[in-house]
Design a protein around this motif. Structure first.
Motif, PDB file in Angstrom:
ATOM      1  N   ALA A 194       0.921  -0.878  -0.017  1.00 40.31           N
ATOM      2  CA  ALA A 194      -0.031   0.014  -0.059  1.00 40.31           C
ATOM      3  C   ALA A 194       0.798   1.367  -0.043  1.00 40.31           C
ATOM      4  N   MET A 195       2.191   1.030  -0.414  1.00 41.86           N
ATOM      5  CA  MET A 195       3.208   1.999  -0.099  1.00 41.86           C
ATOM      6  C   MET A 195       3.279   2.907  -1.571  1.00 41.86           C
ATOM      7  N   ASN A 196       3.631   4.237  -1.780  1.00 43.16           N
ATOM      8  CA  ASN A 196       3.999   4.817  -2.866  1.00 43.16           C
ATOM      9  C   ASN A 196       5.474   5.275  -2.716  1.00 43.16           C
ATOM     10  N   ALA A 197       6.209   5.066  -3.762  1.00 42.89           N
ATOM     11  CA  ALA A 197       7.485   5.193  -3.784  1.00 42.89           C
ATOM     12  C   ALA A 197       7.770   6.999  -4.370  1.00 42.89           C
ATOM     13  N   GLN A 198       8.143   7.574  -3.026  1.00 41.36           N
ATOM     14  CA  GLN A 198       8.537   9.054  -3.401  1.00 41.36           C
ATOM     15  C   GLN A 198      10.096   9.064  -3.738  1.00 41.36           C
ATOM     16  N   VAL A 199      10.472   8.537  -4.482  1.00 42.54           N
ATOM     17  CA  VAL A 199      11.984   8.226  -4.761  1.00 42.54           C
ATOM     18  C   VAL A 199      12.263   8.376  -6.251  1.00 42.54           C
ATOM     19  N   ALA A 200      13.263   8.850  -6.712  1.00 45.94           N
ATOM     20  CA  ALA A 200      13.505   8.905  -8.186  1.00 45.94           C
ATOM     21  C   ALA A 200      13.487   7.483  -8.750  1.00 45.94           C
ATOM     22  N   PRO A 201      12.732   7.446  -9.991  1.00 42.61           N
ATOM     23  CA  PRO A 201      12.611   6.404 -10.833  1.00 42.61           C
ATOM     24  C   PRO A 201      14.011   5.415 -10.888  1.00 42.61           C
ATOM     25  N   GLU A 202      15.044   6.052 -11.169  1.00 42.68           N
ATOM     26  CA  GLU A 202      16.401   5.404 -11.183  1.00 42.68           C
ATOM     27  C   GLU A 202      16.715   4.729 -10.019  1.00 42.68           C
ATOM     28  N   GLU A 203      16.196   5.154  -8.916  1.00 41.60           N
ATOM     29  CA  GLU A 203      16.486   4.479  -7.551  1.00 41.60           C
ATOM     30  C   GLU A 203      15.614   2.963  -7.541  1.00 41.60           C
ATOM     31  N   LEU A 204      14.824   2.687  -8.472  1.00 38.26           N
ATOM     32  CA  LEU A 204      14.047   1.424  -8.558  1.00 38.26           C
ATOM     33  C   LEU A 204      14.746   0.462  -9.570  1.00 38.26           C
ATOM     34  N   ASP A 205      15.773   0.593 -10.062  1.00 37.80           N
ATOM     35  CA  ASP A 205      16.491  -0.367 -10.896  1.00 37.80           C
ATOM     36  C   ASP A 205      15.495  -0.488 -12.284  1.00 37.80           C
ATOM     37  N   GLY A 206      14.856   0.811 -12.772  1.00 34.52           N
ATOM     38  CA  GLY A 206      13.784   0.544 -13.745  1.00 34.52           C
ATOM     39  C   GLY A 206      12.769  -0.117 -13.693  1.00 34.52           C
ATOM     40  N   LEU A 207      12.471  -0.763 -12.180  1.00 33.49           N
ATOM     41  CA  LEU A 207      11.332  -1.307 -12.099  1.00 33.49           C
ATOM     42  C   LEU A 207       9.952  -0.825 -11.677  1.00 33.49           C
ATOM     43  N   PRO A 208       8.863  -1.357 -11.778  1.00 31.32           N
ATOM     44  CA  PRO A 208       7.810  -0.568 -11.158  1.00 31.32           C
ATOM     45  C   PRO A 208       7.962  -0.706  -9.611  1.00 31.32           C
ATOM     46  N   SER A 209       7.733   0.043  -8.807  1.00 27.82           N
ATOM     47  CA  SER A 209       8.025   0.151  -7.311  1.00 27.82           C
ATOM     48  C   SER A 209       7.513  -1.038  -6.604  1.00 27.82           C
ATOM     49  N   SER A 210       6.378  -1.743  -6.911  1.00 26.30           N
ATOM     50  CA  SER A 210       6.162  -2.983  -6.020  1.00 26.30           C
ATOM     51  C   SER A 210       7.056  -4.213  -6.869  1.00 26.30           C
ATOM     52  N   ALA A 211       7.558  -3.976  -7.861  1.00 21.04           N
ATOM     53  CA  ALA A 211       8.467  -5.196  -8.285  1.00 21.04           C
ATOM     54  C   ALA A 211       9.726  -5.188  -7.614  1.00 21.04           C
ATOM     55  N   PHE A 212      10.071  -3.749  -7.469  1.00 16.98           N
ATOM     56  CA  PHE A 212      11.144  -3.503  -6.728  1.00 16.98           C
ATOM     57  C   PHE A 212      11.141  -3.690  -4.941  1.00 16.98           C
ATOM     58  N   VAL A 213      10.048  -3.688  -4.639  1.00 11.20           N
ATOM     59  CA  VAL A 213       9.745  -4.137  -3.147  1.00 11.20           C
ATOM     60  C   VAL A 213       9.656  -5.694  -3.032  1.00 11.20           C
ATOM     61  N   ALA A 214       9.184  -6.346  -4.015  1.00 10.82           N
ATOM     62  CA  ALA A 214       8.963  -7.834  -4.168  1.00 10.82           C
ATOM     63  C   ALA A 214      10.438  -8.563  -3.824  1.00 10.82           C
ATOM     64  N   LYS A 215      11.537  -7.947  -4.412  1.00 11.91           N
ATOM     65  CA  LYS A 215      12.650  -8.462  -4.346  1.00 11.91           C
ATOM     66  C   LYS A 215      13.398  -8.570  -3.197  1.00 11.91           C
ATOM     67  N   SER A 216      12.686  -7.560  -2.051  1.00 13.11           N
ATOM     68  CA  SER A 216      13.037  -7.883  -0.624  1.00 13.11           C
ATOM     69  C   SER A 216      12.241  -8.935   0.250  1.00 13.11           C
ATOM     70  N   PHE A 217      10.979  -9.181  -0.410  1.00 12.61           N
ATOM     71  CA  PHE A 217      10.335 -10.281   0.179  1.00 12.61           C
ATOM     72  C   PHE A 217      10.388 -11.585  -0.347  1.00 12.61           C
ATOM     73  N   THR A 218      11.418 -12.305  -0.563  1.00 17.22           N
ATOM     74  CA  THR A 218      11.633 -13.360  -1.213  1.00 17.22           C
ATOM     75  C   THR A 218      10.701 -14.600  -0.746  1.00 17.22           C
ATOM     76  N   GLY A 219      10.047 -15.078  -1.653  1.00 22.17           N
ATOM     77  CA  GLY A 219       9.040 -16.288  -1.247  1.00 22.17           C
ATOM     78  C   GLY A 219       7.475 -15.671  -1.190  1.00 22.17           C
ATOM     79  N   ALA A 220       7.509 -14.553  -0.899  1.00 21.77           N
ATOM     80  CA  ALA A 220       5.980 -13.869  -0.565  1.00 21.77           C
ATOM     81  C   ALA A 220       5.221 -13.566  -1.865  1.00 21.77           C
ATOM     82  N   ARG A 221       4.063 -13.572  -1.819  1.00 25.14           N
ATOM     83  CA  ARG A 221       2.996 -13.345  -3.051  1.00 25.14           C
ATOM     84  C   ARG A 221       2.793 -11.865  -2.740  1.00 25.14           C
ATOM     85  N   LEU A 222       3.095 -11.051  -3.858  1.00 24.79           N
ATOM     86  CA  LEU A 222       3.027  -9.525  -3.662  1.00 24.79           C
ATOM     87  C   LEU A 222       1.965  -8.996  -4.360  1.00 24.79           C
ATOM     88  N   VAL A 223       1.019  -8.355  -3.876  1.00 28.30           N
ATOM     89  CA  VAL A 223      -0.206  -7.414  -4.392  1.00 28.30           C
ATOM     90  C   VAL A 223      -0.077  -6.195  -4.312  1.00 28.30           C
TER      91      VAL A 223
END
Length: 199
Positions: A89-118
């Motif tokens: 339910a977050m919004n990424a108030q960061v520059a797009p280049e800080e997200l490795d070119g990914l949508p913010s939730s895809a970037f978040v999903a990398k930290s929660f390995t194994g979880a199902r992210l919506v």
């Protein structure tokens, strides 16, 4: 299915009000000790219970409502996220280049390995999210997106239980971009208050 809200700022409290309105049990937690949240949690409703972060993370479904930069610290609190559903339910108030070119939730999903992210509940401002979603002869829409198709259905069911009308936008890099806020680039559906009429 047990649910916890991690983050008890404006969005976390607005989400807690949605649960309290429907008398649905929910655990709330943040970086602060549960004693610091207890009074506000009790004021929202008897079904809202403040717990420690570790206790809250025992829930099956976790609504992530912390400031975007803190999601990695939450992710470190568990060594194994398998079987968990994370609702971003977050919004990424960061520059797009800080997200490795990914949508913010895809970037978040990398930290929660194994979880199902919506991705969900992020496009409404807190004041709107906190109000009764049954309006205008229908229900306030919440947009959902995920790269895990099977994860959408239970989150949509939870949204309906809370009185919202869920709309599936598809994958994170497709429809999900419509509700992503990152830096100064906002998706066209962000902060839009949309209603779905009862049929």
């Amino acid at each position: 299915m047990s649910t916890a809200i991690i983050g008890f700022g404006r969005i976390g409290q607005a989400l807690a009000r949605a649960f309290a309105r429907k008398n649905i049990d929910v655990t709330v937690a943040s970086r602060r000790p549960p004693e610091a949240l207890a009074t506000q949690a009790q004021a929202i409703g008897p079904t809202v219970t403040a717990r420690s972060l570790q206790e809250a993370l025992a829930a099956d479904t976790i609504l992530l409502a912390v400031p975007f930069g803190e999601h990695r610290e939450v992710a470190k609190a568990l060594s194994n996220w398998n079987g968990k559903t994370i609702i971003d339910a977050m919004n990424a108030q960061v520059a797009p280049e800080e997200l490795d070119g990914l949508p913010s939730s895809a970037f978040v999903a990398k930290s929660f390995t194994g979880a199902r992210l919506v991705k969900g509940f992020n496009h409404l401002i807190a004041a709107t999210l906190a109000t009764d979603p049954t309006v205008e002869g229908g229900h306030r829409v919440v947009f959902l997106s995920s790269d895990d198709e099977d994860a959408i259905a239970p989150v949509a069911a939870l949204a309906r239980q809370l009185g919202f009308a869920p709309v599936n936008l598809g994958k994170l890099d497709e429809g999900g971009r419509l509700v992503h806020a990152r830096g100064r680039v906002w998706g066209p559906l962000i902060f839009q208050d949309v209603f779905k009429k009862d049929q």
